[in-house]
Design a protein around this motif. Sequence first.
Motif: not given
Length: 326
Positions: A117-134
């Motif tokens: 959901e965050r990936f589709s909307s462009g919303t930042p991910q809550p952790t460094i790992l997930l933000e890097c992954w996106a």
Amino acid sequence: MSYIERKCDALGNQIDDRSLQSLISSFLENVGYTKAPDISNELYWAALHRRATSTGIPHPKGSHAYKCLIVGGNYGIACLSRHPLDIQVYVGIYTWIAIVVDDVASRSSDDFVAFHERFSSGTPQPTILLECWAALIRSCYDYWDPLVVNFIVASSLDFHNACVLEASSEMRHLVRTEGGQSFPWYVRRKTGLSDAYAYFTFPKAMYPDVSCFLEAIPDLSAYFCLANDVLSFYKEEKAGDRYNYIHYRASYDGKDTRTVLREIIQQMQDAVRRMRVVVDGRQPYEQGLNDHILGYIGYHILSDRYKLAEIGLVADDACATANGAY
């Protein structure tokens, strides 16, 4: 106890180390594997470590995250040996983060469930790992044809969701039945990231004509899953893990694991033959495909993770080369 668990217990461990070594060796000979690739490129490893540091993901030397980085790094250099440095590094980092995502998903399910959901909307991910992954998933548009990238993105998101599924209460409470024969392969294809890795073979700068390799993608995708299952089988048997694709398939089909391994190896050999027909005479597509097919085997043989030296499938000098990357 469910149907599949009863069948697993009844079939048990039915293949010894020598038989496994013989089966794998025959497969390597059939597809033309002769030696492990050289993974000692200092320029590559320096670039990989710089990129890993830039992510902000902690990976102190000796830690689990660091060891996963080396495994990912081995993939980039062993499987894509002729690719440009930036693409080798991208795939090495992608593999590293995918391994960590798989490890962490079961411990941070709330963060992981809402990733799409965050990936589709462009919303930042809550952790460094997930933000890097996106960010890493999005940046593959820099290297592959847009049509190809759409499949890489879809495969990446499927993988993420499959990690969440495997850690979910729904999966833990699933009562497996005789009618679920297709389910293990469904999950295996999702968790294997196999479509992404199949397309990683052909970056647009080197392989601009998608039509020259598109027919080979289904077999290449399946090959990555099945070859990993065969080359991981020894370490999983040693760890007592019988709840994997090979054991599930054996149980559903009422066959022993030796028979299933033989069938899977034949499937892989047939797939390799068909893929080579697709790219026959089409350079550089033919070379790129063969590099990845054989490099994928070398990647497993070089990695301590798979313990293949214990059944005589790794030469001493190959072990030293792999270990030296640490």
